[in-house]
Structure formats: C-alpha cells, structure tokens
Design a protein around this motif. Structure first.
Motif, PDB file in Angstrom:
ATOM      1  N   GLY A 133      26.368  17.580   8.604  1.00 45.89           N
ATOM      2  CA  GLY A 133      27.507  16.825   8.100  1.00 45.89           C
ATOM      3  C   GLY A 133      28.521  16.454   9.149  1.00 45.89           C
ATOM      4  N   GLU A 310      37.860  10.590   1.802  1.00 47.97           N
ATOM      5  CA  GLU A 310      36.851  10.207   0.815  1.00 47.97           C
ATOM      6  C   GLU A 310      35.481  10.751   1.192  1.00 47.97           C
ATOM      7  N   ARG A 312      34.679  13.118   3.600  1.00 49.55           N
ATOM      8  CA  ARG A 312      34.518  14.446   4.196  1.00 49.55           C
ATOM      9  C   ARG A 312      35.161  15.539   3.358  1.00 49.55           C
ATOM     10  N   ASN A 313      34.508  16.683   3.354  1.00 51.12           N
ATOM     11  CA  ASN A 313      34.984  17.871   2.646  1.00 51.12           C
ATOM     12  C   ASN A 313      36.353  18.277   3.189  1.00 51.12           C
ATOM     13  N   TYR A 314      37.194  18.829   2.332  1.00 52.80           N
ATOM     14  CA  TYR A 314      38.512  19.277   2.809  1.00 52.80           C
ATOM     15  C   TYR A 314      38.412  20.574   3.601  1.00 52.80           C
ATOM     16  N   TYR A 343      30.761  15.861   6.263  1.00 56.72           N
ATOM     17  CA  TYR A 343      30.536  14.902   5.187  1.00 56.72           C
ATOM     18  C   TYR A 343      30.128  15.637   3.905  1.00 56.72           C
ATOM     19  N   TRP A 344      30.606  15.110   2.766  1.00 54.94           N
ATOM     20  CA  TRP A 344      30.150  15.628   1.488  1.00 54.94           C
ATOM     21  C   TRP A 344      28.638  15.431   1.369  1.00 54.94           C
ATOM     22  N   LYS A 346      26.966  14.503  -1.060  1.00 52.22           N
ATOM     23  CA  LYS A 346      26.668  13.268  -1.787  1.00 52.22           C
ATOM     24  C   LYS A 346      26.357  12.124  -0.828  1.00 52.22           C
ATOM     25  N   TYR A 347      27.185  11.966   0.199  1.00 52.45           N
ATOM     26  CA  TYR A 347      26.994  10.855   1.121  1.00 52.45           C
ATOM     27  C   TYR A 347      25.812  11.108   2.048  1.00 52.45           C
ATOM     28  N   ASP A 387      23.556  25.101   3.456  1.00 57.30           N
ATOM     29  CA  ASP A 387      24.884  24.548   3.738  1.00 57.30           C
ATOM     30  C   ASP A 387      25.970  25.529   3.293  1.00 57.30           C
ATOM     31  N   ASN A 389      29.100  25.140   2.495  1.00 58.18           N
ATOM     32  CA  ASN A 389      30.029  24.695   1.453  1.00 58.18           C
ATOM     33  C   ASN A 389      29.327  24.168   0.199  1.00 58.18           C
ATOM     34  N   GLU A 390      28.226  23.435   0.401  1.00 56.94           N
ATOM     35  CA  GLU A 390      27.525  22.813  -0.720  1.00 56.94           C
ATOM     36  C   GLU A 390      26.022  23.077  -0.637  1.00 56.94           C
TER      37      GLU A 390
END
Length: 508
Positions: A133, A310, A312-314, A343-344, A346-347, A387, A389-390
């Motif tokens: 990411g 939008e 990228r993860n916080y 990056y999230w 999703k993207y 990952d 975070n996700e």
C-alpha cells in the motif's frame, strides 16, 4: 550486406578519422585500452539503453576488440537494471542489445558478458504499491529508486568486489547533464587519475570516459557508424526524436537524478506531474500505450495532497496515527499535520484488476507483454492476507485474477497467513457489531495469543497484548483528540476483559 553497412562507414574508419569533444576519437579509445590493461580489476559497464550508456558500451566493446587477444586479460561485465516497470517499447530494445552483445562477444572472442538485474520480488514497484500500500512515489518520498535500481546494481557490483577485491565501474555520466552531477564527479575524482571513488561502495572505482562530451558529440558518434556488435542506432534515434525527454542513466547512488520524463525510465513514474515521455510516445504512434498513461495518471492523482485522505488509510502500517510538524496556525503555534498511511485495500484491489485488464487487452493485440509478474502476484497475495490494518480474510487476489484470466490455471501458494479465514471473519464481524470492538483488534489479540501457545514459558505475552491495545483503534478524530489532550487511554482494556470468554471459546 546489411542496410547498416550501406548507411554507415565501418566503426574502425570512423574512429580513426573522427574528432569529438575537441579530441581525436582514436585517443579516447587508446585511453580506454590503457586503463583496461593497467591492472587486473574487472570492469562493470553500466547500460541503461539510453544514448550515453550506448556510447560507453560501444566504445568499450570496440576498444576491447581492437586489443590483441593476449591483452584481453580480464572480464568486462555489462549490467543493465530492469525495474520490471520499464517503458515497454524500450524493454525489447535493451534485451536485443544484451543478447546481441553476448552472441557477438563469443564470436569476437571477447571476455565480455551482458547481464540484466532486477529487484527482489518483494521490493518491486507493485509489491510495494499494491501489496504493502505504499503511496505513489513523489519528489518528497521517492521510495522506488533505492529498492528497484540502486540495490540490484549494487548487489551485482558487490558480488564482483567479493570475488575480485576491486572493480572499475564504467559509466556514461556527463558533466553537462546537471550541475549536481558535475559536482559529484569532481568531488570523487582521484587526483592524477582518470578514475574516481564510488560514492557508496567500497573498493569500487568509477571511470567516465565521456564526462566532457556534449549531447551533440554523443549523437555524432551514435549516428556516424554501425554498432561494433552489429546493427545501428536508428531505433535509439527514433525514441529520442521529437522528444524533450532526458536521459535515464544507470542509477548507482542517490545522487543520480530522477528519470522523470525520460523514455528510458519507468512507465509508472509519478514523480513528475505530466509524463511527457509516455505522452510523446503515444502521440508519435504508440497509441496502444494510452491505457498505461491513463493508469499512471490515476496513480499520480492519488498522490495529490487534496486526494490523500480519500485514497489512504488514516493509520500507518504500525497501527498508529502519525503526526508531523506542519504549518504555523492563526495563533502562531506549530500545527500538527496528519501523515496518512498506506492505500486502502479497496483501491489496491481495483488497481490490480485494472492493471491485469490492461495487460490482457494489450496481449490481444499480439504484443507479448507482462505488466505484473505472476511471482509478484504471489507476494502481493501474502501481503494482503497479512496486512496489519486490513487483513484480506476473503483472499480476494486469486478471485480477481480469475475474473480477468478465467482460462489460466495458477498454482497459488498455500495460504500461510495464519488462523483466520472468511468464516472466521464473519464471527469476528459479528462480535464487532455486538460489542463495538474492531474485528481486526480481536484478530490481533487472538493471533498474539496463538503465537505464544505451546511455549513452556509465556513471558512477554502481556507486553505484546498491551502493544496491540495501544494501537490507534478509534477513528482519526479520536486520535486527534488524544493528541490534543495527552493521556494514557484504556479505551479497549475493559472491552478486552469482557471479550475474554468469547476469545477463549474461539480458540477451543
């Protein structure tokens, strides 16, 4: 007789007659031969495919060929860096040169071999951007150069240093390229010698035979004689024609400028706002590359300050919300600037699918191309599963690949990411909805517990659980509040105790 022989004089005739940069070209060749014969240090010739490195390779090949066989006493290694995201129209040209040099060197009985080096699969552009990411490279965060260019070439050079003690790295750097490059060349020059010290590698020395040449001198040489290993430089000329794109030299240290707009750089380069190199190639007839340009522009847009929140993860990959010193606010205080994370997911999923679709579309035009390696897909899949975070509990990468290439059968590496699967995700998500505790937090706590299971001593488990609990599990607003009023938070400690029974049940 080839067309090149009709168009050009022999290399030998041209060298004997030409005067370039105010000096007989024959003298430059004799200098190359003299330095080559002076010691037993092997040479490493840097070749990027661009005009300057092509001159260096040509001069070195010719100088070696003109020596008596008994004086060709040490090996010359030609090394080219393939980042795996090189501009596609250049890739085939470079491979053809390397293959031609290897074949002709055998016929000419020259101690020369050409090699292509690539980054480790876990350090490629896609492994970092789609896998971990990492944000698209910018001038402030150009993470790609060292991983993809400097490290592979440095490892090649260090391998030769380990074998032979010292090496001479022959480069096509010119003072005219930039004032920074001229300063670097001067700073590392050895007094009374044509050699310089390598900026970072011990026992490696640099030799820059055309450092005083101008661009016109380079083109005069390239367009006045056939290549000494055969063929012409017309393809090279066509790539540069009508282009303001600069040179992309072989990168051996962090002082080398970005390849930015060079047609010999990466097609994914987002360091520049507009990729004039790819735009120029599209406008000059390579319209099949338009999807690549559009994809690259998407990546660049994601790096713009107004779009970071939008895409990228916080949180960073450490699980923490990070702040840096920012601008001065209205009260003359130094304001905290939030630094977004990767990056999230999703993207990353969307971009991977789009990349594969572009690749498939180009292949359907009978062009052999691989925009992302299948070995990279294996690495990216594992990075997604793990990952921080996700975590990708649904193991989506094989599904994405199958949607684009339903006819392909890929033997995916066994899922070794841990104890969690898609059914587990459903259970954890249900607990999140019931107790208000993030499912990823529960997963990390369980994973920490499992990592200590079976050990005779479980010393340290409480510290590890504490580290998990102290990550930023609330939203960005909560993290901002905690920073404004520093305090030790135990937001989830109580929730953790109440979940213990549920966790124990999941472990059984």
């Amino acid at each position: 007789m080839s067309n090149d022989q009709f168009l050009y004089p022999s290399h030998d005739d041209f060298v004997q007659e030409a005067i370039i940069a105010g000096r007989p070209l024959a003298d430059a060749v004799r200098e190359l031969q003299s330095i080559y014969k002076a010691d037993n240090r092997p040479w490493v010739v840097g070749f990027s495919g661009g005009k300057d490195s092509t001159v260096i390779l040509s001069l070195t090949y010719y100088a070696l060929k003109m020596l008596p066989p008994e004086e060709r006493h040490k090996h010359v290694y030609v090394v080219s860096s393939d980042t795996r995201v090189e501009t596609p129209v250049v890739v085939d040209m470079i491979r053809q040169v390397l293959d031609s040099v290897n074949a002709q060197a055998i016929q000419d009985q020259l101690p020369m071999t050409a090699h292509s080096v690539t980054p480790q699969v876990g350090e490629t552009f896609w492994a970092n951007l789609l896998g971990k990411g990492y944000p698209a490279p910018t001038k402030a965060f150009r993470w790609c150069t060292e991983r993809m260019k400097i490290d592979p070439v440095s490892e090649f050079i260090k391998d030769k240093v380990a074998r032979f003690g010292e090496v001479v790295v022959v480069l096509g750097s010119r003072r005219e390229e930039s004032s920074t490059r001229a300063q670097v060349i001067t700073r590392h020059k050895i007094d009374g010698s044509a050699l310089g010290r390598h900026t970072t590698l011990h026992n490696a020395y640099t030799y820059m035979p055309i450092e005083l040449w101008h661009a016109d001198d380079v083109w005069e040489y390239l367009m006045s004689a056939a290549r000494p290993w055969g063929g012409s430089n017309r393809v090279l000329f066509e790539l540069y024609k009508d282009s303001n794109a600069g040179e992309c030299p072989l990168v051996i240290d962090t002082n080398t400028p970005s390849c930015g707009n060079s047609r010999f750089g990466c097609w994914t380069c987002t360091v520049v706002t507009h990729d004039k190199a790819i735009e120029g190639l599209v406008n000059s007839g390579e319209d099949w590359m338009l999807p690549l340009l559009q994809f690259r522009n998407q990546l660049h847009a994601s790096s713009l300050p107004e779009n970071k929140t939008e895409f990228r993860n916080y949180k960073r990959r450490t699980g923490k919300v990070t702040f840096a010193r920012g601008a001065i606010d209205d009260d003359s205080n130094t304001a905290a600037k939030h630094v977004p994370g990767p990056y999230w997911m999703k993207y990353r999923r969307e971009w991977l699918k789009l990349l594969l679709e572009i690749e498939k579309g180009i292949r359907e035009t009978d062009r052999e191309i691989e925009l992302i390696g299948r070995d990279e897909l294996q690495v990216i899949r594992q990075q997604w599963l793990k990952d921080p975070n996700e975590p990708d509990w649904i193991d989506s990468l094989p599904k994405i690949y199958g949607e684009v290439y339903p006819e392909d059968t890929v033997e995916w590496i066994k899922n070794d990411a841990g104890a969690f699967t898609e059914p587990d995700a459903a259970i954890l998500n249900a607990l999140e909805a019931e107790r208000g505790v993030p499912a990823v937090l529960i997963m990390k706590l369980i994973d920490t517990e499992l990592s200590f299971s079976g050990l005779s001593r479980r010393k340290g488990i409480l510290d590890e659980l504490q580290k998990v609990l102290e990550q930023d599990w609330g939203g960005l607003d909560e993290a901002m509040e905690r920073r404004a009023v520093p305090k030790v938070t135990d937001t989830y400690k109580t929730a953790f105790e109440s979940l213990k029974a549920d966790i124990d049940g999941l472990l059984q």
